[in-house]
Design an enzyme around this catalytic site. Structure first.
Site, PDB file in Angstrom:
ATOM      1  N   GLY A 188       0.794  -1.236   0.000  1.00 48.97           N
ATOM      2  CA  GLY A 188       0.000   0.000   0.000  1.00 48.97           C
ATOM      3  C   GLY A 188       0.821   1.278   0.000  1.00 48.97           C
ATOM      4  O   GLY A 188       1.768   1.441  -0.763  1.00 48.97           O
ATOM      5  N   TYR A 217      -9.673  11.471  11.007  1.00 52.26           N
ATOM      6  CA  TYR A 217     -10.549  11.225  12.157  1.00 52.26           C
ATOM      7  C   TYR A 217      -9.768  11.121  13.469  1.00 52.26           C
ATOM      8  O   TYR A 217     -10.336  10.860  14.516  1.00 52.26           O
ATOM      9  CB  TYR A 217     -11.517  10.061  11.924  1.00 52.26           C
ATOM     10  CG  TYR A 217     -10.957   8.689  11.607  1.00 52.26           C
ATOM     11  CD1 TYR A 217     -10.076   8.037  12.461  1.00 52.26           C
ATOM     12  CD2 TYR A 217     -11.388   8.009  10.468  1.00 52.26           C
ATOM     13  CE1 TYR A 217      -9.603   6.766  12.190  1.00 52.26           C
ATOM     14  CE2 TYR A 217     -10.915   6.735  10.172  1.00 52.26           C
ATOM     15  CZ  TYR A 217     -10.017   6.118  11.042  1.00 52.26           C
ATOM     16  OH  TYR A 217      -9.557   4.863  10.770  1.00 52.26           O
TER      17      TYR A 217
HETATM   18  C1  HXC Z   1     -14.922  -8.005  14.488  1.00 52.24           C
HETATM   19  C2  HXC Z   1     -12.759  -8.868  14.335  1.00 52.24           C
HETATM   20  C3  HXC Z   1     -12.751  -8.651  12.936  1.00 52.24           C
HETATM   21  C4  HXC Z   1     -13.935  -8.074  12.334  1.00 52.24           C
HETATM   22  C5  HXC Z   1     -10.850  -9.519  13.508  1.00 52.24           C
HETATM   23  N1  HXC Z   1     -11.562  -9.413  14.632  1.00 52.24           N
HETATM   24  N2  HXC Z   1     -11.552  -9.066  12.458  1.00 52.24           N
HETATM   25  N3  HXC Z   1     -13.815  -8.551  15.103  1.00 52.24           N
HETATM   26  N4  HXC Z   1     -14.982  -7.777  13.154  1.00 52.24           N
HETATM   27  N5  HXC Z   1     -14.003  -7.837  11.034  1.00 52.24           N
HETATM   28  C6  HXC Z   1     -11.168  -9.821  15.979  1.00 52.24           C
HETATM   29  C7  HXC Z   1     -10.799 -11.289  16.082  1.00 52.24           C
HETATM   30  O1  HXC Z   1     -11.936 -12.111  16.219  1.00 52.24           O
HETATM   31  C8  HXC Z   1      -9.920 -11.276  17.327  1.00 52.24           C
HETATM   32  O2  HXC Z   1     -10.689 -11.163  18.508  1.00 52.24           O
HETATM   33  C9  HXC Z   1      -9.167  -9.958  17.196  1.00 52.24           C
HETATM   34  O3  HXC Z   1      -9.976  -9.124  16.351  1.00 52.24           O
HETATM   35  C10 HXC Z   1      -7.794 -10.118  16.565  1.00 52.24           C
HETATM   36  O4  HXC Z   1      -7.962 -10.752  15.302  1.00 52.24           O
HETATM   37  P1  HXC Z   1      -6.795 -11.599  14.624  1.00 52.24           P
HETATM   38  O5  HXC Z   1      -7.246 -11.968  13.263  1.00 52.24           O
HETATM   39  O6  HXC Z   1      -6.338 -12.671  15.559  1.00 52.24           O
HETATM   40  O7  HXC Z   1      -5.626 -10.476  14.618  1.00 52.24           O
HETATM   41  P2  HXC Z   1      -4.348 -10.320  13.727  1.00 52.24           P
HETATM   42  O8  HXC Z   1      -3.998 -11.625  13.045  1.00 52.24           O
HETATM   43  O9  HXC Z   1      -3.351  -9.685  14.596  1.00 52.24           O
HETATM   44  O10 HXC Z   1      -4.807  -9.305  12.551  1.00 52.24           O
HETATM   45  C11 HXC Z   1      -5.003  -7.954  12.812  1.00 52.24           C
HETATM   46  C12 HXC Z   1      -6.171  -7.362  11.990  1.00 52.24           C
HETATM   47  C13 HXC Z   1      -6.021  -7.681  10.490  1.00 52.24           C
HETATM   48  C14 HXC Z   1      -6.195  -5.870  12.264  1.00 52.24           C
HETATM   49  C15 HXC Z   1      -7.497  -7.987  12.491  1.00 52.24           C
HETATM   50  O11 HXC Z   1      -7.086  -7.092   9.747  1.00 52.24           O
HETATM   51  C16 HXC Z   1      -4.727  -7.188   9.941  1.00 52.24           C
HETATM   52  O12 HXC Z   1      -3.730  -7.920   9.967  1.00 52.24           O
HETATM   53  N6  HXC Z   1      -4.649  -5.921   9.454  1.00 52.24           N
HETATM   54  C17 HXC Z   1      -3.419  -5.301   8.974  1.00 52.24           C
HETATM   55  C18 HXC Z   1      -3.604  -4.429   7.784  1.00 52.24           C
HETATM   56  C19 HXC Z   1      -4.725  -3.391   7.888  1.00 52.24           C
HETATM   57  O13 HXC Z   1      -5.587  -3.505   8.766  1.00 52.24           O
HETATM   58  N7  HXC Z   1      -4.707  -2.464   6.958  1.00 52.24           N
HETATM   59  C20 HXC Z   1      -5.715  -1.422   6.908  1.00 52.24           C
HETATM   60  C21 HXC Z   1      -5.177  -0.141   7.417  1.00 52.24           C
HETATM   61  S1  HXC Z   1      -6.304   1.013   6.812  1.00 52.24           S
HETATM   62  P3  HXC Z   1     -11.059 -12.463  19.442  1.00 52.24           P
HETATM   63  O14 HXC Z   1     -11.790 -11.882  20.597  1.00 52.24           O
HETATM   64  O15 HXC Z   1     -11.898 -13.363  18.574  1.00 52.24           O
HETATM   65  O16 HXC Z   1      -9.739 -13.089  19.808  1.00 52.24           O
HETATM   66  C22 HXC Z   1      -6.390   2.337   7.782  1.00 52.24           C
HETATM   67  C23 HXC Z   1      -7.157   3.471   7.101  1.00 52.24           C
HETATM   68  C24 HXC Z   1      -7.535   4.580   8.002  1.00 52.24           C
HETATM   69  O17 HXC Z   1      -5.916   2.364   8.854  1.00 52.24           O
HETATM   70  C25 HXC Z   1      -8.417   5.646   7.402  1.00 52.24           C
HETATM   71  C26 HXC Z   1      -9.066   5.414   6.083  1.00 52.24           C
HETATM   72  C27 HXC Z   1      -9.861   6.560   5.540  1.00 52.24           C
HETATM   73  P1  NAP Z   2      -1.966  -1.581   4.269  1.00 49.86           P
HETATM   74  O1  NAP Z   2      -1.365  -1.841   2.934  1.00 49.86           O
HETATM   75  O2  NAP Z   2      -2.847  -2.607   4.864  1.00 49.86           O
HETATM   76  O3  NAP Z   2      -0.792  -1.228   5.268  1.00 49.86           O
HETATM   77  C1  NAP Z   2      -0.694  -1.637   6.584  1.00 49.86           C
HETATM   78  C2  NAP Z   2       0.677  -2.235   6.790  1.00 49.86           C
HETATM   79  O4  NAP Z   2       0.906  -2.433   8.179  1.00 49.86           O
HETATM   80  C3  NAP Z   2       0.874  -3.578   6.089  1.00 49.86           C
HETATM   81  O5  NAP Z   2       2.055  -3.526   5.323  1.00 49.86           O
HETATM   82  C4  NAP Z   2       1.022  -4.569   7.230  1.00 49.86           C
HETATM   83  O6  NAP Z   2       1.940  -5.595   6.877  1.00 49.86           O
HETATM   84  C5  NAP Z   2       1.566  -3.677   8.334  1.00 49.86           C
HETATM   85  N1  NAP Z   2       1.262  -4.183   9.665  1.00 49.86           N
HETATM   86  C6  NAP Z   2       0.044  -4.485  10.183  1.00 49.86           C
HETATM   87  N2  NAP Z   2       0.144  -4.955  11.423  1.00 49.86           N
HETATM   88  C7  NAP Z   2       1.471  -4.934  11.726  1.00 49.86           C
HETATM   89  C8  NAP Z   2       2.225  -5.294  12.877  1.00 49.86           C
HETATM   90  N3  NAP Z   2       1.625  -5.764  13.977  1.00 49.86           N
HETATM   91  N4  NAP Z   2       3.570  -5.152  12.834  1.00 49.86           N
HETATM   92  C9  NAP Z   2       4.176  -4.668  11.733  1.00 49.86           C
HETATM   93  N5  NAP Z   2       3.523  -4.319  10.609  1.00 49.86           N
HETATM   94  C10 NAP Z   2       2.190  -4.459  10.610  1.00 49.86           C
HETATM   95  O7  NAP Z   2      -2.843  -0.226   4.244  1.00 49.86           O
HETATM   96  P2  NAP Z   2      -2.496   1.264   3.766  1.00 49.86           P
HETATM   97  O8  NAP Z   2      -3.760   1.824   3.240  1.00 49.86           O
HETATM   98  O9  NAP Z   2      -1.282   1.308   2.913  1.00 49.86           O
HETATM   99  O10 NAP Z   2      -2.198   2.002   5.156  1.00 49.86           O
HETATM  100  C11 NAP Z   2      -0.949   2.584   5.441  1.00 49.86           C
HETATM  101  C12 NAP Z   2      -1.109   3.692   6.473  1.00 49.86           C
HETATM  102  O11 NAP Z   2      -1.914   4.753   5.947  1.00 49.86           O
HETATM  103  C13 NAP Z   2      -1.793   3.254   7.764  1.00 49.86           C
HETATM  104  O12 NAP Z   2      -1.204   3.919   8.854  1.00 49.86           O
HETATM  105  C14 NAP Z   2      -3.207   3.750   7.584  1.00 49.86           C
HETATM  106  O13 NAP Z   2      -3.871   3.954   8.813  1.00 49.86           O
HETATM  107  C15 NAP Z   2      -2.943   5.049   6.860  1.00 49.86           C
HETATM  108  N6  NAP Z   2      -4.079   5.613   6.139  1.00 49.86           N
HETATM  109  C16 NAP Z   2      -4.482   5.034   4.979  1.00 49.86           C
HETATM  110  C17 NAP Z   2      -5.524   5.619   4.278  1.00 49.86           C
HETATM  111  C18 NAP Z   2      -5.986   5.053   2.964  1.00 49.86           C
HETATM  112  O14 NAP Z   2      -6.923   5.614   2.397  1.00 49.86           O
HETATM  113  N7  NAP Z   2      -5.363   4.024   2.424  1.00 49.86           N
HETATM  114  C19 NAP Z   2      -6.149   6.761   4.778  1.00 49.86           C
HETATM  115  C20 NAP Z   2      -5.726   7.291   5.986  1.00 49.86           C
HETATM  116  C21 NAP Z   2      -4.661   6.721   6.646  1.00 49.86           C
HETATM  117  P3  NAP Z   2       1.825  -7.120   7.389  1.00 49.86           P
HETATM  118  O15 NAP Z   2       0.396  -7.526   7.226  1.00 49.86           O
HETATM  119  O16 NAP Z   2       2.793  -7.860   6.514  1.00 49.86           O
HETATM  120  O17 NAP Z   2       2.267  -7.117   8.826  1.00 49.86           O
END
Ligand code: HXC
Ligand code: NAP
Length: 293
Positions: free
Chosen positions: A26, A156
């Site tokens: 990303g 936010y």
């Molecule tokens: C409710 C959920 C859920 C869902 C997971 N959980 N997904 N609960 N609804 N959709 C719960 C699980 O049941 C568990 O709780 C706990 O959350 C942890 O889940 P795990 O899958 O074990 O966690 P993990 O493997 O550490 O994965 C973390 C994650 C996953 C956040 C859930 O989505 C991830 O790896 N994300 C990384 C990348 C990411 O999120 N990128 C987006 C950033 S975008 P229990 O109680 O069952 O144990 C961003 C944009 C901001 O930030 C602004 C945009 C405009």
């Molecule tokens: P993304 O591709 O899902 O990026 C999230 C990254 O965080 C992944 O590379 C993931 O890699 C890493 N990550 C998650 N959990 C981690 C952990 N425990 N330890 C180390 N690394 C971890 O999403 P993105 O949209 O590019 O987001 C990047 C940043 O921009 C974030 O801070 C997000 O909040 C911010 N942001 C995005 C938007 C948007 O519109 N895209 C808007 C506002 C803010 P692994 O899964 O390999 O760990």
């Protein structure tokens, strides 16, 4: 020239070592690519080492720069300390920490388990704290100056947002940390800034914020006064400026790059944008007619 072009001079980051958390996908990958093109060495880090190694090979071939891929879950302080060590062993020093890693998903808050809430707080707030503390302590111990920490937040962070409450709570904490340390650690030669991006399509964010047909139902570009979503290069341009010496006097700032999105949501009468132009004569007449009543 436009916002899709690369902004800085070619050697703007030459000799710098930049650590990008979440650098393998990303926005982190987009910023990493541009830093490499500007001459920096980049350490990319996340939980998934296979993904990082693939990206390392791809970006080294594409840019000719040097990448170190390090597996590190930012939730664990010992892994972050190992990241500092590995970065210094490979590149001799670290100049910039970019806290970009995040976790997020949409959910009504009452559906979240305590662990689900913690998971987001742990990645975003505790992860940023772990990296900031470990890198900051390292720089202070080594008496190194001219260091930069750049944090990626969201708009936010200050308005809050329903349905992403753990993320909003955590990003607000990151923003407070940015501004607090900008003052406290300036004496050690560190600058702290943040970027608050509006919608920039990435797979990671879109899969978790707009699953299924929500993408079509909530076309995010319609929420933006400029009527488009962000281009990764324009975010990379801003990030490169903020980690470069060109921004040496910028400290404690959060720069919003969202096409005016959050302000459109905030202004009470902004909905009048939907009033057709031809109606304004009549509306003005009606208002003026009330003057002496
Ligand atoms: C409710 C959920 C859920 C869902 C997971 N959980 N997904 N609960 N609804 N959709 C719960 C699980 O049941 C568990 O709780 C706990 O959350 C942890 O889940 P795990 O899958 O074990 O966690 P993990 O493997 O550490 O994965 C973390 C994650 C996953 C956040 C859930 O989505 C991830 O790896 N994300 C990384 C990348 C990411 O999120 N990128 C987006 C950033 S975008 P229990 O109680 O069952 O144990 C961003 C944009 C901001 O930030 C602004 C945009 C405009
Ligand atoms: P993304 O591709 O899902 O990026 C999230 C990254 O965080 C992944 O590379 C993931 O890699 C890493 N990550 C998650 N959990 C981690 C952990 N425990 N330890 C180390 N690394 C971890 O999403 P993105 O949209 O590019 O987001 C990047 C940043 O921009 C974030 O801070 C997000 O909040 C911010 N942001 C995005 C938007 C948007 O519109 N895209 C808007 C506002 C803010 P692994 O899964 O390999 O760990």
């Amino acid at each position: 020239m436009n916002y899709k072009n690369k902004m800085l001079r070619d050697d703007a980051l030459k000799g710098k070592t930049i650590v990008v958390t979440g650098g393998g996908s990303g926005l982190g990958k987009a910023m990493t690519t541009y830093f490499l093109e500007l001459g920096a060495n980049v350490v990319i880090t996340s939980r998934n080492i296979e993904k990082l190694e693939t990206v390392k090979t791809e970006l080294e071939t594409q840019t000719g720069g040097k990448v170190l891929a390090v597996q590190c879950d930012v939730r664990h302080y010992d892994q972050v300390e190992a990241l500092v060590k590995a970065s210094v062993e490979t590149f001799g020093k670290i100049d910039v920490l970019l806290n970009n890693a995040a976790g997020n998903f949409i959910s009504p808050t009452e559906r979240l388990s305590a662990n689900a809430f913690d998971t987001i707080i742990d990645i975003v707030l505790k992860g940023t704290k772990n990296c900031t503390l470990a890198f900051g302590k390292h720089w202070i111990a080594e008496n190194e100056t001219e260091k930069v920490v750049l944090n990626i937040v969201t708009t936010y962070a200050w308005t809050g947002s329903a349905y992403v409450v753990p993320s909003a709570t955590a990003k607000a904490g990151v923003l407070a940390m940015t501004r607090s340390l900008a003052v406290e650690w300036a004496k050690y030669g560190m600058r702290f800034n943040a970027i608050a991006p509006g919608p920039f399509p990435t797979k990671g964010a879109w899969d978790r914020l707009l699953p299924g047909d929500l993408k079509e139902k909530f076309d995010l570009s319609k929420k933006v006064p400029l009527k488009r979503v962000g281009e990764h290069q324009e975010l990379a341009n801003l990030a490169a400026y903020l980690v470069s010496e060109f921004s040496a006097y910028v400290n404690g700032e959060v720069i919003t790059i969202d096409g005016g999105e959050w302000l459109k949501g905030a202004g009470q009468m902004n909905l009048l944008e939907d009033v057709p132009k031809e109606m304004w004569d009549m509306l003005e007449m009606m208002i003026r007619a009330k003057k002496n009543q």
